[in-house]
Write an enzyme that holds these catalytic residues in place. Structure first.
Site, mmCIF file in Angstrom:
data_model
loop_
_atom_site.group_PDB
_atom_site.id
_atom_site.type_symbol
_atom_site.label_atom_id
_atom_site.label_comp_id
_atom_site.label_asym_id
_atom_site.label_seq_id
_atom_site.Cartn_x
_atom_site.Cartn_y
_atom_site.Cartn_z
ATOM 1 N N SER A 145 -1.259 64.397 -2.347
ATOM 2 C CA SER A 145 -1.295 63.164 -2.955
ATOM 3 C C SER A 145 0.376 63.465 -2.554
ATOM 4 O O SER A 145 0.769 64.173 -2.259
ATOM 5 C CB SER A 145 -1.167 63.958 -4.709
ATOM 6 O OG SER A 145 -0.245 63.595 -5.747
ATOM 7 N N TYR A 159 -0.800 71.081 -10.220
ATOM 8 C CA TYR A 159 -0.879 69.740 -10.147
ATOM 9 C C TYR A 159 -0.676 70.086 -7.989
ATOM 10 O O TYR A 159 -0.995 69.659 -7.103
ATOM 11 C CB TYR A 159 -1.285 68.987 -10.635
ATOM 12 C CG TYR A 159 -1.509 67.600 -9.912
ATOM 13 C CD1 TYR A 159 -3.347 67.296 -9.091
ATOM 14 C CD2 TYR A 159 -1.231 66.499 -8.766
ATOM 15 C CE1 TYR A 159 -4.395 66.536 -8.953
ATOM 16 C CE2 TYR A 159 -1.624 65.786 -8.321
ATOM 17 C CZ TYR A 159 -3.074 65.233 -8.148
ATOM 18 O OH TYR A 159 -3.716 64.573 -8.134
HETATM 19 N N1 LIG Z 1 -5.284 58.586 -9.412
HETATM 20 C C1 LIG Z 1 -3.808 59.086 -8.815
HETATM 21 O O1 LIG Z 1 -2.970 58.684 -9.674
HETATM 22 C C2 LIG Z 1 -4.245 60.189 -7.588
HETATM 23 C C3 LIG Z 1 -2.960 59.979 -6.342
HETATM 24 C C4 LIG Z 1 -3.122 61.175 -5.980
HETATM 25 C C5 LIG Z 1 -4.124 62.121 -5.356
HETATM 26 N N2 LIG Z 1 -5.148 61.407 -6.723
HETATM 27 C C6 LIG Z 1 -6.582 62.346 -5.529
HETATM 28 O O2 LIG Z 1 -7.396 61.840 -5.663
HETATM 29 C C7 LIG Z 1 -8.613 62.349 -5.672
HETATM 30 C C8 LIG Z 1 -9.312 61.787 -6.478
HETATM 31 O O3 LIG Z 1 -8.677 61.100 -8.042
HETATM 32 P P1 LIG Z 1 -9.244 60.091 -8.486
HETATM 33 O O4 LIG Z 1 -7.745 59.846 -9.249
HETATM 34 O O5 LIG Z 1 -10.151 58.927 -7.940
HETATM 35 O O6 LIG Z 1 -9.898 60.497 -9.937
HETATM 36 P P2 LIG Z 1 -11.146 60.405 -10.547
HETATM 37 O O7 LIG Z 1 -11.562 58.929 -10.608
HETATM 38 O O8 LIG Z 1 -11.444 61.007 -11.640
HETATM 39 O O9 LIG Z 1 -12.361 60.872 -9.708
HETATM 40 C C9 LIG Z 1 -12.403 62.507 -9.566
HETATM 41 C C10 LIG Z 1 -13.862 63.191 -8.939
HETATM 42 O O10 LIG Z 1 -13.115 63.766 -8.818
HETATM 43 C C11 LIG Z 1 -15.357 64.449 -8.397
HETATM 44 N N3 LIG Z 1 -15.110 66.114 -9.082
HETATM 45 C C12 LIG Z 1 -14.478 66.695 -9.744
HETATM 46 N N4 LIG Z 1 -14.392 67.839 -10.159
HETATM 47 C C13 LIG Z 1 -15.632 67.818 -10.160
HETATM 48 C C14 LIG Z 1 -16.394 69.051 -9.031
HETATM 49 N N5 LIG Z 1 -15.885 70.342 -10.259
HETATM 50 N N6 LIG Z 1 -17.277 69.528 -8.330
HETATM 51 C C15 LIG Z 1 -17.474 67.654 -7.360
HETATM 52 N N7 LIG Z 1 -16.786 66.935 -8.077
HETATM 53 C C16 LIG Z 1 -15.992 67.000 -8.612
HETATM 54 C C17 LIG Z 1 -15.396 63.871 -9.304
HETATM 55 O O11 LIG Z 1 -16.283 63.936 -9.912
HETATM 56 P P3 LIG Z 1 -17.995 64.693 -10.974
HETATM 57 O O12 LIG Z 1 -16.926 64.611 -12.323
HETATM 58 O O13 LIG Z 1 -18.904 63.685 -11.209
HETATM 59 O O14 LIG Z 1 -18.150 65.544 -10.418
HETATM 60 C C18 LIG Z 1 -14.747 62.779 -9.431
HETATM 61 O O15 LIG Z 1 -16.106 61.479 -8.417
HETATM 62 C C19 LIG Z 1 -8.406 63.615 -5.810
HETATM 63 O O16 LIG Z 1 -7.951 64.904 -5.283
HETATM 64 C C20 LIG Z 1 -7.072 63.458 -6.876
HETATM 65 O O17 LIG Z 1 -6.187 64.163 -6.946
HETATM 66 C C21 LIG Z 1 -5.159 60.973 -7.564
#
Ligand SMILES: NC(=O)c1ccc[n+]([C@@H]2O[C@H](COP(=O)([O-])OP(=O)(O)OC[C@H]3O[C@@H](n4cnc5c(N)ncnc54)[C@H](OP(=O)(O)O)[C@@H]3O)[C@@H](O)[C@H]2O)c1
Length: 245
Positions: A145, A159
């Protein structure tokens, strides 16, 4: 489909929504066979139906090290190899420390750091094997991130700490695995529309140029893993055009 990843096997954690789902789609569009990992099996099965029979579903909680090891072994058993690991599963709550719940902090550490460690630990052997085999290179891409580069405000406390931790871990891995031709990459997104940001209030009042779509981050992952094997793109920092912090 360009076919740039024909014959390549990629595993994506957190493939049930958001950036992970978009990345699985984008890798499959380039010809990769994709292993989908997350807890919500129904979501993974829907995506696997869409992507076709080369796709496999692996229901796993990344905080459970033994289950992760079994899932990665299952990926290798079913696909015969593992060329690309995308460490994407993550969780983020943004609460000032004075009001924070310790359990939320622990979840962020367990998923964002513990999950990356468990998956990477399980995958390094097969990835090293793949790098010495036909393709001559393998990849670990971790979705960090902007918060892994800088602390943009007090509420990103834990975070940001977790994302800084995976940055440090990745740099050490890069130094160790460069001679073995396993490329270690970090993608560092700013604000992306997803279930995570819809749930934690980060989207606020941003307009369309203040937030990216999950597919924009998937593009960055595909760019990293489709470079010629002499090139290792170590980091991609990617923000929406109007994001200032
Ligand atoms: N959105 C943003 O603005 C942003 C910015 C920078 C970085 N990121 C990073 O991008 C990545 C994806 O986030 P996203 O924004 O796409 O959010 P999201 O739609 O909430 O996706 C998160 C994913 O992580 C999985 N997950 C969470 N806990 C888990 C566990 N204990 N075991 C296995 N899988 C797990 C969830 O699947 P299940 O619930 O089905 O397990 C889901 O598929 C993260 O690392 C986040 O920190 C996001």
């Amino acid at each position: 489909m360009s076919g740039a990843l024909d014959g390549v096997v990629a595993a994506v954690t957190g493939a049930s929504s958001g950036i992970g789902e978009a990345t699985a789609r984008a890798l499959a569009a380039e010809g990769a066979a994709v292993a989908l990992l997350a807890r919500r099996r129904d979501r993974l099965e829907d995506l696997a139906r869409e992507l076709g029979e080369a796709t496999t579903v692996h229901e796993v909680d990344v905080t459970d090290g033994a289950a992760v090891a079994a899932a990665v072994a299952d990926v290798v058993a079913r696909h015969g190899r593992l060329d690309v690991l995308v460490n994407n599963a993550g969780y983020g709550s943004m609460t000032p420390a004075a009001e924070a719940d310790l359990a939320e902090w622990r979840t962020m550490v367990d998923v964002n750091v513990g999950g990356v460690l468990a998956t990477t630990h399980a995958a390094l052997g097969p990835l090293t094997d793949a790098a010495t085999g036909g393709r001559g290179v393998a990849d670990v891409v971790t979705i960090s991130s902007v918060a892994g580069r800088k602390v943009s405000g007090p509420a990103v406390n834990v975070y940001a700490a977790t994302k800084h931790a995976v940055g440090a871990f990745s740099e050490a891995l890069r130094q160790e695995f460069a001679p073995r031709h396993v490329r270690i990459g970090l993608v560092e997104p700013g604000l992306v529309r997803s279930e995570l940001t819809e749930g934690n209030g980060a989207l606020g009042e941003v307009g369309e140029l203040g937030v990216m779509e999950a597919a924009d981050i998937a593009d960055a992952v595909v760019y990293m893993v489709t470079r010629p094997r002499r090139v290792a793109v170590n980091e991609i920092l990617i923000r929406p055009i109007e994001q200032t912090r």
